[in-house]
Scaffold this motif. Structure first.
Motif, PDB file in Angstrom:
ATOM      1  N   THR A 198     -14.120  -7.184 -51.045  1.00 47.34           N
ATOM      2  CA  THR A 198     -14.740  -8.749 -50.922  1.00 47.34           C
ATOM      3  C   THR A 198     -14.406  -9.331 -52.220  1.00 47.34           C
ATOM      4  O   THR A 198     -14.331  -8.943 -53.381  1.00 47.34           O
TER       5      THR A 198
ATOM      6  N   SER B 241     -13.380 -19.105 -53.692  1.00 43.61           N
ATOM      7  CA  SER B 241     -13.198 -17.807 -53.146  1.00 43.61           C
ATOM      8  C   SER B 241     -11.719 -17.650 -53.518  1.00 43.61           C
ATOM      9  O   SER B 241     -11.102 -18.275 -53.566  1.00 43.61           O
TER      10      SER B 241
ATOM     11  N   THR C 237      -8.355 -21.219 -47.274  1.00 50.96           N
ATOM     12  CA  THR C 237      -9.696 -21.281 -46.606  1.00 50.96           C
ATOM     13  C   THR C 237      -9.271 -21.479 -44.929  1.00 50.96           C
ATOM     14  O   THR C 237     -10.224 -21.502 -44.024  1.00 50.96           O
TER      15      THR C 237
ATOM     16  N   PHE D 144     -11.513 -15.652 -42.592  1.00 49.68           N
ATOM     17  CA  PHE D 144     -12.575 -14.752 -43.202  1.00 49.68           C
ATOM     18  C   PHE D 144     -12.484 -14.332 -44.717  1.00 49.68           C
ATOM     19  O   PHE D 144     -11.320 -14.632 -45.493  1.00 49.68           O
ATOM     20  N   SER D 145     -13.520 -14.049 -45.285  1.00 53.91           N
ATOM     21  CA  SER D 145     -13.411 -13.728 -46.687  1.00 53.91           C
ATOM     22  C   SER D 145     -13.503 -12.419 -47.050  1.00 53.91           C
ATOM     23  O   SER D 145     -12.992 -11.860 -48.129  1.00 53.91           O
TER      24      SER D 145
ATOM     25  N   ASN E 165     -17.209 -12.370 -42.817  1.00 54.27           N
ATOM     26  CA  ASN E 165     -17.550 -13.156 -44.070  1.00 54.27           C
ATOM     27  C   ASN E 165     -18.912 -12.607 -44.988  1.00 54.27           C
ATOM     28  O   ASN E 165     -19.646 -13.217 -45.609  1.00 54.27           O
TER      29      ASN E 165
END
Length: 306
Positions: free
Chosen positions: A167, A176, A214, A222-223, A275
């Motif tokens: 993550t 992010s 993004t 997704f992150s 996410n």
């Protein structure tokens, strides 16, 4: 199986490292070293070899149920990985022994100016041995570069289960993917007599492109990323299909693939994008719970650390 998961869709992409290739990095001082050997004694798995120095150690063993499986928790008293840090972990599970290995908390990688942080892990499983490797999530913060290299040697009749979540960490501007890169490499060999045959060379590279990250061109929007690797003689297409069906119940984008079969054992790799760390941990827990119940009659893992 020689696979590379290229999560980075930018222009600067690292290709596959083929079988037999080596990772040639300048030698750097080892900041933490841990050696752990586990064998069977009186029906329970116990440590037969234990050594640590620097910023790595294990807590006292726990037995979470009546199966005889021993649980060890790895600890990094320094709390994080920094630039040029090297951590070396050597784990051997002898014939018939059963080890659950986890971490006390998330692995945090902070800024690594000048050089990446690295973890080198060597794993050896004997006949009938079992290893469940379920660390807490890996968090890469702003300007972090991290490489994790695992070399695994197993007997065709052993069982390996590895689950991990990656993550992005918090950054001051709230954006992010401010880390530089995360590389995870698993090289899995099966021992057949006097020889070792390559079962899987699994490469994962997450390298955020500069600018906007993004959109759908990077990690499909997704992150977080979850990964599950299973090697066992009982792995087959039916199991892969079942885990894929389980994953569909979660807010995640998941794919499952199988290796070839060598000496009667097969590997499975599951990748999942989401996410949420909690969503991925729950998904991976549901998948490993199926294996624990079906193969060993154990309940799903409930590691209370906080």
């Amino acid at each position: 199986m020689n696979t590379t998961t290229q999560v980075d869709f930018g222009s600067d992409v690292v290709g596959n490292l083929g079988p037999g290739s080596t990772l040639a990095f300048p030698e750097r001082p080892v900041r933490g070293r841990l050696e752990l050997g586990v064998s069977v004694r009186s029906g329970r798995s116990v440590a037969s070899r234990q050594f640590h120095e620097g910023a790595l150690r294990v807590l006292r063993p726990h037995y979470l149920d009546g199966s005889g499986q021993v649980c060890y928790v790895m600890v990094n008293p320094g709390g994080a990985y920094l630039g040029a840090d090297v951590f070396v972990i050597d784990v051997e599970v002898e014939a018939g022994a059963d080890l659950l290995l986890t971490t006390q908390s998330a692995t945090k990688v902070y800024r690594t100016p000048g050089s990446f942080a690295e973890q080198r892990m060597s794993i050896k499983l004997g006949e009938g041995a079992r290893l469940e490797l379920v660390p807490d999530q890996l968090i890469a913060y702003r300007e972090a570069s991290y490489r994790q290299n695992s070399r695994i040697s197993l007997h065709p009749a052993s069982c390996l289960v590895m689950a991990e979540v990656v993550t992005p960490g918090w950054s001051p501007d709230g954006a992010s993917f401010k880390f530089e890169e995360v590389r995870l490499r698993n090289e899995i060999h099966v021992r057949t007599g006097e020889h070792h045959e390559l079962l899987a060379l699994d490469n994962l590279l997450i390298r955020p492109p500069l600018g906007d990250v993004t959109g759908m061109g990077f990690m499909e929007g997704f992150s977080h990323l979850g990964s599950l690797v299973v090697v066992d003689p009982r792995v087959d297409q039916e199991l892969a299909d079942e885990l894929a069906r389980i994953a569909r119940d979660f807010d995640a984008y998941t794919g499952v693939s199988l290796t070839a079969t060598i000496a009667g054992t097969t590997g499975l790799v599951l990748r999942s994008l989401s996410n949420s760390t909690e969503e991925l941990n729950t998904l991976l827990g549901a998948c490993t719970g199926v294996l624990r119940d079906r193969w060993y009659g154990q309940a799903p893992l409930n590691l209370r650390k906080y």
